[in-house]
Design a protein around this motif. Sequence first.
Motif, mmCIF file in Angstrom:
data_model
loop_
_atom_site.group_PDB
_atom_site.id
_atom_site.type_symbol
_atom_site.label_atom_id
_atom_site.label_comp_id
_atom_site.label_asym_id
_atom_site.label_seq_id
_atom_site.Cartn_x
_atom_site.Cartn_y
_atom_site.Cartn_z
ATOM 1 N N ILE A 52 4.882 -1.864 8.406
ATOM 2 C CA ILE A 52 5.133 -0.186 8.242
ATOM 3 C C ILE A 52 6.545 -0.589 7.933
ATOM 4 O O ILE A 52 8.034 -1.255 8.727
ATOM 5 C CB ILE A 52 4.506 0.055 9.305
ATOM 6 N N THR A 53 6.905 0.085 6.755
ATOM 7 C CA THR A 53 7.835 0.992 6.795
ATOM 8 C C THR A 53 8.419 2.030 6.426
ATOM 9 O O THR A 53 7.498 2.762 6.806
ATOM 10 C CB THR A 53 8.180 0.364 4.315
ATOM 11 N N PRO A 54 9.584 2.114 6.268
ATOM 12 C CA PRO A 54 10.556 3.282 6.780
ATOM 13 C C PRO A 54 9.906 5.118 5.298
ATOM 14 O O PRO A 54 10.114 5.962 5.240
ATOM 15 C CB PRO A 54 11.873 3.525 6.905
ATOM 16 N N GLY A 55 9.271 4.438 4.161
ATOM 17 C CA GLY A 55 8.963 5.252 3.575
ATOM 18 C C GLY A 55 10.422 5.542 2.651
ATOM 19 O O GLY A 55 10.897 5.254 2.650
ATOM 20 N N TRP A 56 9.784 6.236 1.683
ATOM 21 C CA TRP A 56 11.017 6.416 0.196
ATOM 22 C C TRP A 56 10.747 7.910 0.356
ATOM 23 O O TRP A 56 9.835 8.486 0.103
ATOM 24 C CB TRP A 56 10.342 5.230 -0.477
ATOM 25 N N SER A 57 11.327 8.943 -0.597
ATOM 26 C CA SER A 57 11.640 10.339 -0.867
ATOM 27 C C SER A 57 12.682 10.216 -1.861
ATOM 28 O O SER A 57 13.773 9.217 -1.386
ATOM 29 C CB SER A 57 11.714 11.267 0.416
ATOM 30 N N GLU A 58 13.380 11.339 -2.421
ATOM 31 C CA GLU A 58 13.503 11.445 -4.013
ATOM 32 C C GLU A 58 15.259 11.405 -3.157
ATOM 33 O O GLU A 58 15.788 10.892 -4.116
ATOM 34 C CB GLU A 58 13.542 12.837 -4.593
ATOM 35 N N ASN A 59 15.084 12.068 -1.426
ATOM 36 C CA ASN A 59 16.593 12.300 -1.145
ATOM 37 C C ASN A 59 17.716 11.139 -0.636
ATOM 38 O O ASN A 59 19.027 11.167 0.338
ATOM 39 C CB ASN A 59 17.178 13.344 -0.749
ATOM 40 N N GLY A 60 16.594 9.886 -0.886
ATOM 41 C CA GLY A 60 17.103 8.942 -0.532
ATOM 42 C C GLY A 60 17.163 8.518 1.546
ATOM 43 O O GLY A 60 17.323 7.448 1.726
ATOM 44 N N THR A 89 0.579 -1.154 -0.075
ATOM 45 C CA THR A 89 -0.158 -0.221 -0.350
ATOM 46 C C THR A 89 0.923 1.133 -0.268
ATOM 47 O O THR A 89 1.508 1.143 1.035
ATOM 48 C CB THR A 89 -1.101 -0.400 1.354
ATOM 49 N N LYS A 90 0.412 1.502 -1.456
ATOM 50 C CA LYS A 90 1.588 2.773 -0.956
ATOM 51 C C LYS A 90 0.696 4.795 -1.338
ATOM 52 O O LYS A 90 -0.455 4.612 -1.835
ATOM 53 C CB LYS A 90 2.030 3.381 -2.663
ATOM 54 N N VAL A 91 1.093 5.203 -0.182
ATOM 55 C CA VAL A 91 0.547 6.412 0.654
ATOM 56 C C VAL A 91 1.619 7.776 0.075
ATOM 57 O O VAL A 91 2.695 7.769 0.497
ATOM 58 C CB VAL A 91 -0.065 6.548 2.334
ATOM 59 N N TYR A 92 0.814 8.579 -0.989
ATOM 60 C CA TYR A 92 1.828 9.854 -1.625
ATOM 61 C C TYR A 92 1.748 11.082 -0.739
ATOM 62 O O TYR A 92 0.470 10.776 0.510
ATOM 63 C CB TYR A 92 1.391 9.851 -3.112
ATOM 64 N N LYS A 93 1.799 11.724 -1.308
ATOM 65 C CA LYS A 93 1.594 13.066 0.088
ATOM 66 C C LYS A 93 0.479 13.641 0.074
ATOM 67 O O LYS A 93 -0.490 13.449 -0.812
ATOM 68 C CB LYS A 93 2.644 14.278 -1.320
ATOM 69 N N SER A 94 0.155 13.806 1.187
ATOM 70 C CA SER A 94 -1.343 14.296 2.091
ATOM 71 C C SER A 94 -0.910 14.627 2.479
ATOM 72 O O SER A 94 -1.681 14.791 4.134
ATOM 73 C CB SER A 94 -1.878 13.136 2.472
ATOM 74 N N PRO A 95 -0.681 16.343 3.153
ATOM 75 C CA PRO A 95 -0.169 16.899 3.831
ATOM 76 C C PRO A 95 -1.692 17.615 4.757
ATOM 77 O O PRO A 95 -1.558 18.171 5.687
ATOM 78 C CB PRO A 95 1.203 17.923 3.909
ATOM 79 N N LEU A 134 3.094 -1.392 4.188
ATOM 80 C CA LEU A 134 2.393 -0.431 4.379
ATOM 81 C C LEU A 134 3.996 0.816 3.917
ATOM 82 O O LEU A 134 4.857 0.952 4.747
ATOM 83 C CB LEU A 134 2.179 0.480 5.341
ATOM 84 N N ILE A 135 3.784 1.758 2.623
ATOM 85 C CA ILE A 135 5.375 2.393 1.888
ATOM 86 C C ILE A 135 4.171 3.797 2.260
ATOM 87 O O ILE A 135 3.526 4.241 0.827
ATOM 88 C CB ILE A 135 5.694 1.842 0.830
ATOM 89 N N PRO A 136 4.030 4.707 3.629
ATOM 90 C CA PRO A 136 4.239 5.442 3.374
ATOM 91 C C PRO A 136 5.368 6.808 2.760
ATOM 92 O O PRO A 136 6.410 6.320 2.908
ATOM 93 C CB PRO A 136 4.599 5.859 4.763
ATOM 94 N N TYR A 137 5.007 7.282 1.637
ATOM 95 C CA TYR A 137 6.004 7.939 0.957
ATOM 96 C C TYR A 137 6.409 9.788 1.513
ATOM 97 O O TYR A 137 5.495 10.127 3.259
ATOM 98 C CB TYR A 137 5.114 8.459 -0.324
ATOM 99 N N LYS A 138 7.133 10.766 1.121
ATOM 100 C CA LYS A 138 7.258 11.852 1.510
ATOM 101 C C LYS A 138 6.108 12.620 1.677
ATOM 102 O O LYS A 138 5.271 12.767 1.016
ATOM 103 C CB LYS A 138 8.468 13.041 1.088
ATOM 104 N N ASP A 139 6.007 13.766 3.257
ATOM 105 C CA ASP A 139 5.116 14.231 3.390
ATOM 106 C C ASP A 139 3.414 13.221 3.305
ATOM 107 O O ASP A 139 2.449 13.868 3.416
ATOM 108 C CB ASP A 139 4.483 15.719 2.837
ATOM 109 N N ALA A 140 3.661 11.511 3.662
ATOM 110 C CA ALA A 140 2.371 11.327 3.854
ATOM 111 C C ALA A 140 1.430 11.734 4.912
ATOM 112 O O ALA A 140 2.183 11.590 6.266
ATOM 113 C CB ALA A 140 3.171 9.510 3.887
ATOM 114 N N ASN A 141 0.167 10.964 5.480
ATOM 115 C CA ASN A 141 -0.729 11.804 6.118
ATOM 116 C C ASN A 141 -1.269 10.489 6.280
ATOM 117 O O ASN A 141 -2.665 10.784 5.911
ATOM 118 C CB ASN A 141 -0.760 12.834 6.524
ATOM 119 N N PHE A 142 -1.409 9.164 6.785
ATOM 120 C CA PHE A 142 -2.220 7.951 7.094
ATOM 121 C C PHE A 142 -2.640 7.863 8.631
ATOM 122 O O PHE A 142 -2.158 7.263 9.874
ATOM 123 C CB PHE A 142 -1.362 6.563 6.247
#
Length: 270
Positions: free
Chosen positions: A138-146, A79-85, A110-118
């Motif tokens: 629950i994983t640590p998520g992902w962002s472009e800067n690593g 489950t990918k959760v994208y930016k949702s501020p 569950l993969i929360p990406y940068k700025d995800a709010n779930f």
Amino acid sequence: MTYTGYLQLEVEKKQNKSVISNSFFDGVLKITRPTYLPEGLPLLTLIHVGGGYVDGDSYKTEVVVGDGAKLALTTQASTKVYKSPRLGVTQDMDYFLKNNSELYVKQDSLIPYKDANFSQQTNVYMESSSTFYYTDVITPGWSENGKLFQYKKVASKMKIFIDGKLQVFDHQLLVPDQNLHQFMQLEGYTHLGTLFMIHPHVNETLIEKIREALSSSIDARIGISLLNIPGLALRVLANSTPAIEMIFSLCETLIRKELDEKEMIEWRKW
């Protein structure tokens, strides 16, 4: 209320077989046709056709397992959760287990990406004679800067009612701004796994067998406890999803063998 994705399922026992008696889905949530495993257990896969969760999304799942019926439910992918501020993403799941029923739920990570709010709320309403098995990661998520842990918040609440009385309440709250690496949080690990097994025959002997089986697990911290009702809760801290999945597989194999003399469920992915 209109949901981004809505799923309703009912399973009944007919002529000594568990069958899907009613199903309804709307929005981006779909289900596969059931695959029957050797023991007669129907396996359903939940599919999200939208690709991921975005700001303002809301999801609702309702599953009813009738008297003597059984069901295994899993997801097609993570489950990918994208930016949702602004509004965040909410997911509610209600499971109803009647007398002598069985429900097995295995969620992909569950993969929360940068700025995800779930936020997730799971409610289980079951009889003391029924069986409920549940896992999530629950994983640590992902962002472009690593960098890890770039999401805003992940909150997950689990309430288990048995014979109408609240018996289990679990609340996981992960807020990266509060230093998740510190003591009593993730303590340097990156992935968090949770397992619940509620079964009339869970006891301390089973707990000890699981502890012994997991005693050689490398690069993971594992805590397991007997609940105040016949059931157990297990928490895993590790540095990868496969490491947690391997621990869950060991637990499931031992649990099903000891409690029901059955093999581990073959969680097929297509």
